[in-house]
Each structure stands twice: as C-alpha cells, then as structure tokens.
Design an enzyme around this catalytic site. Structure first.
Site, PDB file in Angstrom:
ATOM      1  CE  LYS A 179      -1.937   2.896   2.713  1.00  0.00           C
ATOM      2  NZ  LYS A 179      -1.915   4.043   1.780  1.00  0.00           N
ATOM      3  N   GLY A 232       6.643   5.002   8.294  1.00  0.00           N
ATOM      4  CA  GLY A 232       5.799   6.199   8.359  1.00  0.00           C
ATOM      5  C   GLY A 232       5.893   6.847   9.720  1.00  0.00           C
ATOM      6  N   GLY A 237       2.281   4.172  13.262  1.00  0.00           N
ATOM      7  CA  GLY A 237       3.041   2.980  13.671  1.00  0.00           C
ATOM      8  C   GLY A 237       2.457   2.346  14.923  1.00  0.00           C
ATOM      9  CD  GLU A 254      13.168   0.851   9.638  1.00  0.00           C
ATOM     10  OE1 GLU A 254      13.599   1.896  10.169  1.00  0.00           O
ATOM     11  OE2 GLU A 254      13.828  -0.200   9.555  1.00  0.00           O
ATOM     12  CB  CYS A 288      12.870   8.979   8.484  1.00  0.00           C
ATOM     13  SG  CYS A 288      13.942   7.976   7.449  1.00  0.00           S
ATOM     14  CD  GLU A 389       9.866  12.940  11.330  1.00  0.00           C
ATOM     15  OE1 GLU A 389       8.706  12.533  11.543  1.00  0.00           O
ATOM     16  OE2 GLU A 389      10.733  12.248  10.775  1.00  0.00           O
TER      17      GLU A 389
END
Ligand code: NAD
Length: 493
Positions: A179, A232, A237, A254, A288, A389
């Site tokens: 996906k 993501g 997550g 991740e 990331c 982030e």
C-alpha cells in the site's frame, strides 16, 4: 495537462490492472506547480480484502514459495534489470509525483536496482541447519516464508522505501501486498508492470492504492496478513502495532527521527558544512534520518554557521525536473503549511531565523510547494522545533561547551534514528558513537546507507530493522523437525 491526455493508473491485483470496486479516481498534482498531471484509481477496504484473497491463493497454489530459491533469484535479477533499463522513466515519474530533484530520483531508482540485486543474491541462500541430538534421532530446521506480507510505505522515498521491504519478502518466497502513500503511488504502479514482465507469478505482487484508514487497516486487520512492514509516522506505527499485537503477528516499524549532528571543536568545518547541508536540505528535508538538530561546540559555532548560511543561500531551489535544481518543493501544500507552522512558532517563542523561513511570494516558485533552506538559531529543548520532527528544510542550531554536554543534548529526544559526529579524532568519534542512543551513527559523513547495511531506529524511531542480511530473516519462520530414525545399527561384520 488537459484532463483527456493525463495518463491513468489503476490498482494492480492478481497480475492485472484493475479499477477498484468503487470505480473512484483522483487526480495527482505536480508539487512544483500544483497542476494535475495524472489520475489514479483509489481502492477501499473491499479491494484490500480482494488483494488478500488473491495473494493468499497465489502463495498456496503457485510454486513461488515451494521452488528452490534459484527461480526467485533469477526473477529478482530480471526485475532489477528491467528497472535499470527504465531508470530515467522511473526517475522522471518520481520527480513529477513527489517533487524531489531529478538527480535525487535517479539516485533513488539506482538504490532500488541495487536492493533488488542484493536480495536476488540471497534468495537461493536461505538455509536451515542440522542439530546433533541424542538417541537414534535426526534433527533439522527448515526456513519457510510466512505467506502474505503487507508493506505500507510513506511518500518521501516512494519506490525506494517500498522496495526496501518488498525485495527481501519476495526473495524469501512470500506473496506481497504493497500500500503506497496516497500522495505518491505512481512509481509503485509502474514497478508492478515490470514485476509481471520479470516472471513474478500473478498474485505474488499486488499494489492497492487508498487511504490508510480504509485500505491500510483492512490489510493489517485480517487473518491472511502474516506480517506488516510499516514505514511512516509514529502515531500510525503505534496504531498498526496495536492491531498486530491483537492478531499476534510481527511488525517492523520504521518511524520518524530528530537527528542530532554533533560537531566537535576539531572538526573539518568545510566538510562538515557540506555534509550537514546535504543532511537537512536533501529531499527538501523530508527525510526520516535528516540531521535536523545541529549541536556544535561553542568555540566553532560562528565559523560553522557562517559556512552553513552561505551554503543555504547559494542552494538552487527549483522544480525537480530542472536539471540544475538542488532542492525541490515539499510534497504538498499541507506539508508546506506544517513546516512553516514550526518556524513561525519558534520565531514567536524568541528564536531567530538566520536565513529562509518564509514562502516565496512571487515568480514561479510561489506557484508550487516551495520553501527556502531555513536555519533557526536561539532555540532550546523546550521549543517544539527542537523536540518534534519538522520534516522540511529547517535546521535548528544549539551549542555545547563540552563533549559530555553535547552527548546528553543529542540523547535528549524521544527519537533514535540516525546521529552524526564530526571530528578529526577517530578515537573520540567512536567513543561518542557508542554513547549515542541511535540505531545508526555516521562519522564524518552525511546520512549514508546501502542495501547491505542495517537501517534501524531505536526508541520512538521504530522496531526491528530493514536492509542487510538480517532483514530477510524477518520474512521467514524457522521450523524444527525431529525424526526418530530408530536405533542406529552398525554395518554387519
Ligand atoms: P504516515 O504515517 O502518515 O503514512 C505512512 C503510510 O501509512 C501511508 O501509506 C498511509 O496511507 C498509511 N496509513 C495511514 N494511516 C494508517 C492506518 N490507520 N493504518 C494503516 N496504514 C495507515 O507517514 P507519511 O506522512 O507518509 O511519512 C512521513 C513519516 O514517515 C515521517 O514521520 C518520517 O520520519 C517517516 N519515515 C520513516 C522512515 C524510516 O525508515 N524510519 C523512512 C521514511 C519516512
């Protein structure tokens, strides 16, 4: 592009392009202009369940898993060759869909090719073992694929991050459902056509486009899904981990990062500035593992900042397709807004914007999702721009007075993906690396990785690891077989 001439992309299930049960489509905009240039089918939960059914059947009925690995090795090498032959086509599509510069897209697709080759080389080397046991017994282990594996990818490196987990899953003999992120599905759909041409049996590789809440959850929350490789954000997550825990299936997660870049007083400042610039302005900072927190020894703060500001102001921002662009737009207007929100909030809290920090107000760059390279000084750990982030081209600068203080500032975060150290003293570099709570550390280099090296986050940056030999083990299970062969008789005398 006029509506009639826009290329149209479909879902890919069971080796065929399919429109999706609801026959829904949406347009795909170019982040440099916000103009639609393609349309894509959008699936829902029913399409996810259809893909699960098709993949499960293909896993059980095709000989993808049961043949020896040599067949998978050959198919994956063929697939790598087909992608390489179409590298420029893939790169242009990735740039048009995601916005990144054409140079970055070419690099990404090269990485895809190398990843496929790496796992092609492992597919015929998946081996069990024999274990000595007492009595007239013989014991061995066999390594088996899991069945249907689900791969959920983000939008910042669309094909690269999808293939990072798909390649080992296919090499191990699983049936895969991908996906892609809703914003960036096109390169994955182009890849699916080549997977079929490379001889991967129908149903063994499938792509379902659609929202995370509908398609993503339907894929994960189903008995036929045997594992999930998720890349993501932390929130999603955690949601996936909750479903997986209930279903007792493994996941790799991740997730995000807030990479510290620790620059010691003896660092080569010219090299460091270049590496730091790449580590935060590459892919317009939507990485990331971006080095988004500069932690510099107070004694070299001024000369390093001077170099970084010069670099930021010289960087050529432009449409990704322009051959001399060094930084493209952000992926979407929402992402642009979100990044600006962090900068405005920091400014309101007393930080100083050393360079950048505002959207372009005229000329072609004002038409797309562009932001200039931005450096924010005068921040501390109470500011959101230091803790969270940002996922944009924004470097937050802090300084320290001792190596000890630098290490503790580096670790003062919920994340632990990649940290960098710049120093000419390698003994100190290794000592600092040992104490950094990050899954990856780079010394005197920008963020760097290869298909053969692990990519892993500690703490809030994830669980498990992608890339490298061990990644393949995640897509297998090991069965122990004990055989009682009866009393062993010696040869007749
Ligand atoms: P996101 O979490 O919003 O979406 C990632 C994927 O999950 C998309 O395909 C999305 O459709 C899907 N999804 C969303 N909700 C879902 C749900 N409830 N169930 C199942 N699937 C769902 O992340 P994003 O905005 O696409 O990507 C940016 C994030 O990814 C950043 O936090 C970044 O740091 C992280 N990232 C991590 C790595 C890594 O290797 N550690 C690499 C790249 C990006």
């Amino acid at each position: 592009m006029a509506a009639a001439t826009r290329p149209a992309y479909s879902l890919f299930i069971g080796g065929a392009n399919v429109p999706g049960t609801k026959n829904e489509t949406r347009t795909v905009p170019d982040p440099s202009t916000r103009e639609p240039f393609a349309t894509v089918a959008v699936g829902g939960a029913d399409d996810a369940r259809h893909a699960l059914e098709v993949a499960d059947k293909a896993f059980r009925e095709s000989n993808w898993a049961s043949d020896d690995g040599a067949r998978r090795t050959k198919a994956l090498f063929r697939l790598a060759g087909l992608v390489e032959a179409d590298l420029e086509g893939f790169a242009q599509l990735e740039t048009q869909n995601q916005g990144k510069t054409i140079r970055e897209s070419r690099f990404d697709i090269g990485f895809v090719v190398r990843t496929l080759e790496y796992h092609a080389g492992l597919a015929d080397k998946i081996e069990g073992e024999t274990i000595p046991v007492p009595g007239g017994r013989f014991d061995y282990t066999s390594v088996e694929p899991l069945g249907v594996t689900v791969h959920i990818a983000p939008w910042n490196y669309p094909l690269l991050l999808a293939v990072r987990s798909i390649a080992p899953a296919l090499a191990a003999g699983n049936a895969v459902i991908l996906k892609p992120a809703s914003l960036t599905p096109l390169s994955s759909l182009r890849f699916a056509q080549l997977a079929k041409s490379a001889g991967i049996p129908d149903g063994i590789f499938n792509v379902v486009v659609g929202s995370g809440s509908a398609v993503g959850e339907a894929l994960v929350d189903d008995d036929r899904c045997r594992t999930v490789a998720f890349t993501g954000s932390g929130d999603v997550g955690r949601r996936i981990q909750e479903i997986a825990a209930r279903r007792m299936i493994p996941t790799t997660l991740e997730l995000g990062g807030k990479g510290p870049v620790v620059v010691l007083a003896d660092a080569d400042l010219d090299r460091a500035a270049k590496g730091i610039g790449w580590g935060i302005f590459g892919n317009a900072g939507q990485m990331c593992w971006a080095g988004s927190r500069l932690l510099v020894d107070e004694s070299v703060r001024a000369p390093l900042l001077e170099r970084l500001v010069a670099l930021a102001q010289k960087l050529k921002v432009g449409p990704g397709s322009s051959p001399d662009a060094e930084m493209g737009p952000l992926v979407s207007p929402e992402q642009q807004e979100s990044v600006l929100g962090f900068v405005t909030e920091a400014k309101d809290a007393g930080a100083s914007i050393v360079t950048g920090g505002q959207r372009y107000t005229d000329g072609p760059l004002s038409q797309g999702n562009f932001l200039p390279p931005t450096i924010v000084d005068g921040v501390n750990a109470t500011h959101r721009i230091v803790r969270e982030e940002v996922f944009g081209p924004v470097l937050a600068v802090q300084s320290f007075r001792s190596v000890e203080e630098g290490i503790s500032m580096a670790n003062e975060t919920q994340y632990g993906l990649l940290a960098s150290v710049w120093t000419r003293d390698l003994a100190t570099a290794h000592a600092v690396a040992r104490r950094l709570e990050s899954g990856m550390v780079v010394i005197n280099d920008p963020p760097t990785t290869f298909p053969q090296t692990p990519f892993a986050g500690f703490r809030g940056s994830g669980l498990g690891s992608e890339q490298g030999r061990r990644a393949l083990e995640f897509y297998t299970r090991r069965k122990n077989v004990m055989v009682n062969v009866g009393r062993l008789k010696g040869p007749a005398k």
